[in-house]
Design an enzyme around this catalytic site. Structure first.
Site, PDB file in Angstrom:
ATOM      1  N   VAL B  16       0.829  -1.205   0.000  1.00  0.00           N
ATOM      2  CA  VAL B  16       0.000   0.000   0.000  1.00  0.00           C
ATOM      3  C   VAL B  16       0.864   1.257   0.000  1.00  0.00           C
ATOM      4  O   VAL B  16       0.678   2.169  -0.804  1.00  0.00           O
ATOM      5  CB  VAL B  16      -0.970   0.011   1.208  1.00  0.00           C
ATOM      6  CG1 VAL B  16      -1.761   1.313   1.257  1.00  0.00           C
ATOM      7  CG2 VAL B  16      -1.900  -1.193   1.167  1.00  0.00           C
ATOM      8  N   LYS B 206     -13.349  -5.294  11.211  1.00  0.00           N
ATOM      9  CA  LYS B 206     -14.113  -4.362  10.373  1.00  0.00           C
ATOM     10  C   LYS B 206     -15.538  -4.207  10.906  1.00  0.00           C
ATOM     11  O   LYS B 206     -16.093  -3.104  10.888  1.00  0.00           O
ATOM     12  CB  LYS B 206     -14.108  -4.861   8.928  1.00  0.00           C
ATOM     13  CG  LYS B 206     -12.701  -4.778   8.312  1.00  0.00           C
ATOM     14  CD  LYS B 206     -12.596  -5.616   7.050  1.00  0.00           C
ATOM     15  CE  LYS B 206     -11.200  -5.503   6.430  1.00  0.00           C
ATOM     16  NZ  LYS B 206     -11.015  -6.486   5.330  1.00  0.00           N
TER      17      LYS B 206
END
Lengths: 432, 432
Positions: B16, B206
């Protein structure tokens, strides 16, 4: 939390406005907690004050919208009147008198968004309009903010619920356009005069707004190519099925392959059943976004209706109120790329063409020659004798990707052939 | 435009981070135009400076992340290290030294988000983390901002790409779990140690983040009920198909019917093929949101990967930089409802239970009695003799909605029946 409330003026109290007023009352504590200060409905401007407005205290109602936005103590004006005037004057007057604006007015934003942005900027106010496109579906904010670090190449969506309802009915029941429209009207999905929906004006306004935001340039309603869906037939759906497709009215905004221009268009198109947009049923909306880094995203939900639209308005209201407490403003117009909008002739896509031709040898060769002469490469051809003894057959041609101008030239030339009795339908094929 | 650049420190330069650095360089002009000031990569902290980092100038690289965040001239720290420490200390140190933070760290936010928010608030800094949930899919911002004027009742989604890839393979090819996992590993969709994905830890983190935002309360990782998908079998998929369903690993956050509490859970579940989540294929993610006014919304896209995650990070970076130029901050923690998180036993849903039973009369009556005694109402029963001569049959029971505790009690009692040889599988049925 600040105890002094932020004051909101509501312009319009129809289906959306009355729902905004209702939620502001019933959910006042939640809104206050999320904003950091209470919000108070300070006035509601309507045309017909005698009409009953559920829950709105009579003393808040006025017919003088201009006086309301000029009061000077209004923090946020919520404009849900729609149309160009008096909405535009009221919004610019609101900015001049120190208020920010939340609007659901797609027609005005598509026609004259730049003027509104300039006025907001001049007076240091916010202009938010999530509700203008695709109702409750968060779309403007994701495009303006979440994808602000990415490069969007394509936005393609179903942004009109009425026409999606009609096309879905035609697809699932085999009904013709008129019959499906009647059902949509009876169920309240289509208005008495459905022109704005079925002729694509509503979707075109949304395409202009989406293209402008996605590509950081100015796109006006006039820049959007528009074709309605009134000529889509049951036969088109049958053809689509044979290709493993369905038909949707799509708003498509694209960056040209060379990056130097953009296009925006609304028209019916065949899309493969495997495409996520193909399974968007009834009056739902969905928008597909393709970005360089993010890849393919889709946003789905109810595209219209009082409550969903009110949800979008209230989300904006919370944001604008927070900005106000911060003494800041959110993102303004972003049109720095100044990319030109290319005409429809430069759009490159695939086509599905149905021709009525003479049922005799050599016709396919003639037709194929015309396509070749115009530089339109054929992917598949299907030829069917009609067997009704009139000497006609039908020829279905699906092309590879070609510029729209080349296809138009092809069709014009085909019409001149003696052996071509008629062009039964031309439909673009998208989403592959 | 301001000419003095905003300075960004990047913590981590893996899949990333290197993509964030690359886009910051290649799209510098766009980012500057959208922010209103240039952004400059001022330093990149890595563990192994010898590893090649495409495009990052050597002089920016340091192994001393703490010194980098303490420099004092950093405007925004981008944390893409992951894990609890040193990420947490680096983030709080960044706030103390006047920087805002963009993070992709789901584990840390799920475990200790409140501490981070408090530190951000204390020092007047921003904490943004769109990339922590569902990669490039705009989800945190729509929930925190677009739906800030609405009441969210349910968030249900596929938030782990690895497990969706495996389940999709099992569904389409009939493969068993191990075989599908091997394929996912070979294609790079599963890590060498897939525990965090297949046991649901990643999805649970999440779920905690989504539940907290959706319901404006604090939900920590420990509050989330978690069941992995390693025990899902080809037989379960066959059962699902018979019901017109497929199986997905779902993260489900719900407000209780009485509004007084919330639940968050991750487990495999059957969902009808007609549900939009059923058609989410391969490693894609999608999250369904049900809100009072907005109705049913869905957000779909790639849930992981360097570029999509970088897109989300950069969107946040633009927002935080704009806030900084405005001398403002975006929304902070919103946990004012202080709703308690109920245990799994209080979750109400439907169940699909496969039992191996003795193939003789009266068994169904016995089984049905146990369900009734525990207050679990049966919707359908399907009884099949196995015809392999061992005197066993299978019984598939689908229940109406019942509390999870009641179902657990039922299953415990069923196991004690002589005629019940085994409970082959228990699966929840969602999305109806």
């Amino acid at each position: 939390m600040r105890s002094r409330p932020l004051k909101v003026a509501l312009l319009g109290c129809g289906v959306v406005g009355s729902e905004v007023a209702r939620i502001m009352t019933t959910h006042a504590d939640d809104l206050a907690a999320r904003i950091g200060a209470p919000v108070e409905l300070a006035g509601v401007a309507v045309r017909r004050p005698d009409k009953v407005r559920g829950g709105v205290p009579a003393e808040l109602i006025t017919t003088d919208a201009t006086a309301l936005v000029k009061r000077g103590d209004i923090d946020v004006v919520v404009e849900v009147i729609g149309g160009i005037e008096p909405a535009r004057s009221l919004i610019t007057t609101a900015f001049e008198h120190g208020a920010s604006v939340v609007s659901a007015n797609k027609a005005l934003l598509a026609q004259d968004g730049a003027t509104l942005y300039a006025a907001a900027d001049q007076h240091g106010q916010d202009l938010y309009y999530e509700a203008a496109v695709a109702g409750a579906i968060p779309l403007i904010r994701p495009l303006r903010e979440s994808l602000a670090g990415d490069k969007i190449n394509r936005v393609m969506g179903i942004v009109n619920g009425t026409t999606n309802f009609i096309l879905d009915k035609m697809d699932t029941s085999g009904a013709g356009y008129s019959e499906a429209l009647d059902e949509a009207t009876a169920l309240g999905y289509a208005e008495a005069d459905p022109t704005a929906d079925v002729e694509g004006f509503d979707a075109a306004a949304k395409a202009a707004i989406l293209a402008g935001i996605a590509f950081h340039t100015r796109v006006r309603l006039d820049d959007v190519y528009r074709e309605g869906m009134t000529e889509v037939t049951a036969a088109d759906f049958a053809s689509a099925k044979q290709m493993g497709c369905t038909i949707k009215l799509l708003a498509i905004c694209e960056r040209a392959a060379d990056g130097g221009s953009v296009t925006a268009r609304v028209h019916p198109a065949m899309i493969p059943l495997s495409h996520p947009l193909a399974s968007v049923r009834e009056a739902y909306n969905a928008v597909f976004v393709e970005a360089e880094a993010a890849g393919r995203l889709m946003f789905y939900g109810p595209g219209a209706g009082g409550s969903p639209t009110a949800s979008a308005v209230l989300g904006d209201l919370v944001a604008v109120c927070r900005n106000r407490l911060n003494e800041a403003t959110g993102p303004g117009e972003s049109a720095y790329t100044r990319l030109p909008v290319s005409p429809m002739g430069e759009v490159v896509t695939r086509y599905h063409i149905s021709l009525d031709v003479a049922d005799k040898p050599g016709v396919l060769a003639q037709v194929a020659t015309v396509f070749a002469e115009h530089g339109v490469s054929i992917d598949t051809v299907r030829q069917q004798g009609r067997q009704d003894g009139d000497g006609e057959a039908s020829l279905v041609v699906v092309t590879h990707r070609a510029p729209d101008a080349a296809l138009s030239g092809t069709v014009e030339a085909l019409r001149k052939l003696d052996t071509v009795r008629g062009v039964a339908s031309i439909m673009r094929v998208e989403g592959e």
